[in-house]
Design a protein around this motif. Structure first.
Motif, PDB file in Angstrom:
ATOM      1  N   THR A 103      53.433  30.407  39.861  1.00  0.00           N
ATOM      2  CA  THR A 103      53.168  30.310  41.291  1.00  0.00           C
ATOM      3  C   THR A 103      52.144  31.356  41.722  1.00  0.00           C
ATOM      4  O   THR A 103      51.196  31.065  42.463  1.00  0.00           O
ATOM      5  CB  THR A 103      54.457  30.494  42.108  1.00  0.00           C
ATOM      6  OG1 THR A 103      55.417  29.523  41.706  1.00  0.00           O
ATOM      7  CG2 THR A 103      54.191  30.339  43.594  1.00  0.00           C
ATOM      8  N   ASN A 104      52.329  32.578  41.234  1.00  0.00           N
ATOM      9  CA  ASN A 104      51.396  33.651  41.558  1.00  0.00           C
ATOM     10  C   ASN A 104      50.004  33.355  41.020  1.00  0.00           C
ATOM     11  O   ASN A 104      48.994  33.606  41.691  1.00  0.00           O
ATOM     12  CB  ASN A 104      51.913  34.971  40.977  1.00  0.00           C
ATOM     13  CG  ASN A 104      51.024  36.134  41.324  1.00  0.00           C
ATOM     14  OD1 ASN A 104      50.947  36.564  42.470  1.00  0.00           O
ATOM     15  ND2 ASN A 104      50.343  36.663  40.326  1.00  0.00           N
ATOM     16  N   LEU A 106      48.639  30.374  40.487  1.00  0.00           N
ATOM     17  CA  LEU A 106      48.018  29.315  41.281  1.00  0.00           C
ATOM     18  C   LEU A 106      47.554  29.836  42.639  1.00  0.00           C
ATOM     19  O   LEU A 106      46.432  29.568  43.074  1.00  0.00           O
ATOM     20  CB  LEU A 106      49.000  28.161  41.460  1.00  0.00           C
ATOM     21  CG  LEU A 106      48.479  26.941  42.235  1.00  0.00           C
ATOM     22  CD1 LEU A 106      47.307  26.304  41.504  1.00  0.00           C
ATOM     23  CD2 LEU A 106      49.584  25.927  42.451  1.00  0.00           C
ATOM     24  N   LEU A 107      48.421  30.605  43.327  1.00  0.00           N
ATOM     25  CA  LEU A 107      48.052  31.134  44.643  1.00  0.00           C
ATOM     26  C   LEU A 107      46.858  32.078  44.542  1.00  0.00           C
ATOM     27  O   LEU A 107      45.946  32.047  45.378  1.00  0.00           O
ATOM     28  CB  LEU A 107      49.250  31.860  45.259  1.00  0.00           C
ATOM     29  CG  LEU A 107      50.426  30.992  45.705  1.00  0.00           C
ATOM     30  CD1 LEU A 107      51.574  31.862  46.184  1.00  0.00           C
ATOM     31  CD2 LEU A 107      49.999  30.026  46.807  1.00  0.00           C
ATOM     32  N   ALA A 108      46.866  32.928  43.507  1.00  0.00           N
ATOM     33  CA  ALA A 108      45.767  33.871  43.338  1.00  0.00           C
ATOM     34  C   ALA A 108      44.461  33.150  43.031  1.00  0.00           C
ATOM     35  O   ALA A 108      43.377  33.593  43.446  1.00  0.00           O
ATOM     36  CB  ALA A 108      46.097  34.861  42.225  1.00  0.00           C
ATOM     37  N   TRP A 110      43.660  30.151  44.131  1.00  0.00           N
ATOM     38  CA  TRP A 110      43.222  29.473  45.352  1.00  0.00           C
ATOM     39  C   TRP A 110      42.759  30.445  46.428  1.00  0.00           C
ATOM     40  O   TRP A 110      41.767  30.204  47.112  1.00  0.00           O
ATOM     41  CB  TRP A 110      44.366  28.629  45.915  1.00  0.00           C
ATOM     42  CG  TRP A 110      44.596  27.350  45.176  1.00  0.00           C
ATOM     43  CD1 TRP A 110      43.869  26.862  44.123  1.00  0.00           C
ATOM     44  CD2 TRP A 110      45.628  26.388  45.423  1.00  0.00           C
ATOM     45  NE1 TRP A 110      44.393  25.673  43.680  1.00  0.00           N
ATOM     46  CE2 TRP A 110      45.465  25.344  44.468  1.00  0.00           C
ATOM     47  CE3 TRP A 110      46.664  26.304  46.332  1.00  0.00           C
ATOM     48  CZ2 TRP A 110      46.297  24.234  44.419  1.00  0.00           C
ATOM     49  CZ3 TRP A 110      47.504  25.202  46.280  1.00  0.00           C
ATOM     50  CH2 TRP A 110      47.323  24.182  45.343  1.00  0.00           C
ATOM     51  N   ILE A 111      43.502  31.552  46.608  1.00  0.00           N
ATOM     52  CA  ILE A 111      43.272  32.423  47.758  1.00  0.00           C
ATOM     53  C   ILE A 111      42.428  33.642  47.394  1.00  0.00           C
ATOM     54  O   ILE A 111      41.565  34.065  48.152  1.00  0.00           O
ATOM     55  CB  ILE A 111      44.622  32.879  48.351  1.00  0.00           C
ATOM     56  CG1 ILE A 111      45.413  31.637  48.795  1.00  0.00           C
ATOM     57  CG2 ILE A 111      44.428  33.837  49.509  1.00  0.00           C
ATOM     58  CD1 ILE A 111      46.828  31.936  49.238  1.00  0.00           C
ATOM     59  N   VAL A 117      48.473  36.776  48.855  1.00  0.00           N
ATOM     60  CA  VAL A 117      49.302  36.193  47.798  1.00  0.00           C
ATOM     61  C   VAL A 117      50.681  36.841  47.789  1.00  0.00           C
ATOM     62  O   VAL A 117      51.710  36.155  47.693  1.00  0.00           O
ATOM     63  CB  VAL A 117      48.619  36.353  46.428  1.00  0.00           C
ATOM     64  CG1 VAL A 117      49.581  35.971  45.298  1.00  0.00           C
ATOM     65  CG2 VAL A 117      47.374  35.488  46.350  1.00  0.00           C
ATOM     66  N   LEU A 120      52.681  35.589  50.749  1.00  0.00           N
ATOM     67  CA  LEU A 120      53.156  34.222  50.538  1.00  0.00           C
ATOM     68  C   LEU A 120      54.324  34.181  49.557  1.00  0.00           C
ATOM     69  O   LEU A 120      55.260  33.381  49.715  1.00  0.00           O
ATOM     70  CB  LEU A 120      52.004  33.346  50.037  1.00  0.00           C
ATOM     71  CG  LEU A 120      50.906  33.024  51.058  1.00  0.00           C
ATOM     72  CD1 LEU A 120      49.790  32.223  50.413  1.00  0.00           C
ATOM     73  CD2 LEU A 120      51.494  32.244  52.237  1.00  0.00           C
ATOM     74  N   GLN A 121      54.267  35.036  48.543  1.00  0.00           N
ATOM     75  CA  GLN A 121      55.385  35.094  47.596  1.00  0.00           C
ATOM     76  C   GLN A 121      56.659  35.572  48.288  1.00  0.00           C
ATOM     77  O   GLN A 121      57.757  35.062  48.033  1.00  0.00           O
ATOM     78  CB  GLN A 121      55.039  36.051  46.440  1.00  0.00           C
ATOM     79  CG  GLN A 121      53.958  35.528  45.510  1.00  0.00           C
ATOM     80  CD  GLN A 121      54.511  34.590  44.454  1.00  0.00           C
ATOM     81  OE1 GLN A 121      55.396  33.784  44.717  1.00  0.00           O
ATOM     82  NE2 GLN A 121      53.988  34.678  43.251  1.00  0.00           N
ATOM     83  N   LEU A 124      57.985  32.768  50.290  1.00  0.00           N
ATOM     84  CA  LEU A 124      58.637  31.815  49.390  1.00  0.00           C
ATOM     85  C   LEU A 124      60.051  32.277  49.038  1.00  0.00           C
ATOM     86  O   LEU A 124      61.000  31.479  49.048  1.00  0.00           O
ATOM     87  CB  LEU A 124      57.807  31.649  48.114  1.00  0.00           C
ATOM     88  CG  LEU A 124      58.373  30.721  47.039  1.00  0.00           C
ATOM     89  CD1 LEU A 124      58.430  29.290  47.556  1.00  0.00           C
ATOM     90  CD2 LEU A 124      57.546  30.795  45.766  1.00  0.00           C
TER      91      LEU A 124
END
Length: 203
Positions: A103-104, A106-108, A110-111, A117, A120-121, A124
């Motif tokens: 998850t980290n 993918l977010l990193a 994208w963002i 990040v 957002l974690q 979550l």
């Protein structure tokens, strides 16, 4: 020509440019998270265990834990062996570490802003406490104790909520996140190549 200042994508892009695959990056993040978790959680517990063992002596891993499951008369209260509880906790912990790492990643990707990040974690993790229990949702299996003792299964009247089911769901979700990451990188690479060809043709 290299990238101009402000266009650099950060450490993750640097790792990609060094030829380190997303899978290797996930393994690296898994190691970092596991190491940090070991330092702040498991190492203090181990030290406390050693001190108590010398002071009071070692007990038995057959020490029971109150839980819920098939007690021979249907689904109800029973005593679980401690080794079963600890084994399930280890299995779910590994699944959660893999899921959080992917998850980290993918977010990193994208963002590309570590503060956002991280925020957002944390959001979550907050959602996991209010999300309704669903068998196929990885967010359900952040609640370790209700899963391990069967309290959640008893609450929703569904014995399928187990540690092994949670590990399977978390691993499947992690694979799907990696597939999404690979797809977005392919699309991004194609767009950059197409943009470069269009720019060259325009000249």
């Amino acid at each position: 020509m290299g990238k101009r200042i402000g266009e650099w994508g950060g450490p993750r892009e640097w790792l990609t440019l060094q030829g380190i695959s997303p899978a290797r990056q996930v393994l690296n993040q898994f190691g970092v998270i596991a190491y940090t978790l070991g330092q702040i959680v498991y190492l203090p517990l181990l030290l406390a265990f050693i001190v108590i063992a010398f002071w009071q002596g070692l007990g038995s891993l057959a020490y029971p834990v109150v839980g819920y499951g098939n007690n021979g008369l249907g689904f109800g209260a029973l005593l679980l062996p401690l080794q079963q509880y600890l084994g399930g906790a280890l299995l779910l912990s590994i699944g959660l570490i893999i899921f959080i790492a992917t998850t980290n990643l993918l977010l990193a990707d994208w963002i590309r802003n570590s503060w956002i990040v991280t925020a957002l974690q944390l959001v979550l993790l907050g959602i996991t406490w209010v999300a309704p229990p669903m068998l196929s949702s990885p967010l359900t299996y952040f609640k370790l104790d209700p899963i391990l003792t069967g309290a959640l299964a008893q609450q929703v009247d569904d014995s399928a909520f187990t540690a092994w089911q949670g590990f399977t769901v978390l691993l499947t979700a992690s694979v799907l996140l990696l597939v999404i990451l690979a797809a977005t990188r392919l699309v991004r690479g194609w767009l950059r190549q197409h943009h470069g060809v269009t720019a060259a043709a325009a000249k």
